[in-house]
Design an enzyme around this catalytic site. Structure first.
Site: not given
Length: 102
Positions: A77, A79-81
């Site tokens: 999550h 890394q996605d941000h």
């Protein structure tokens, strides 16, 4: 997940989110003709992304040294941000440039 890894993941989320928020504010400012203020907000966004990168680098360095970070939804999550924020900042720069032409 170790405490340090947890902190790095949380820092990624916080700083990436702050960067995206600053970029969004910059777009709103440039829409109102406040070009200098928009530029300052984008500088804030860049500083926040730099902080997020520091957190990411800590995790990558640990892994490069042979210390594997266990899989975590929080890490994914975070890394996605970061990647979403980086993309948003790139797009915000383009939008700001377009507004400055008028």
């Amino acid at each position: 997940m170790e405490q340090k890894d947890l902190e790095s993941s949380i820092n990624l989320i916080i700083h990436a989110g702050n960067a995206k928020s600053s970029a969004m504010e910059a777009i709103a400012l440039v829409k109102d003709g406040k070009h200098d203020e928009a530029d300052l907000k984008m500088k804030e966004a860049d500083q926040e992304i730099a902080e997020a990168h520091k957190a990411q680098t800590a995790l990558l360095t640990k892994e490069a040294n042979g210390e594997m970070t266990p899989f975590s939804l929080l890490l994914v999550h975070s890394q996605d941000h970061l990647m979403t924020a980086i993309t948003f900042l790139d797009l915000a720069r383009e939008v700001i440039d377009i507004y400055k032409m008028f």
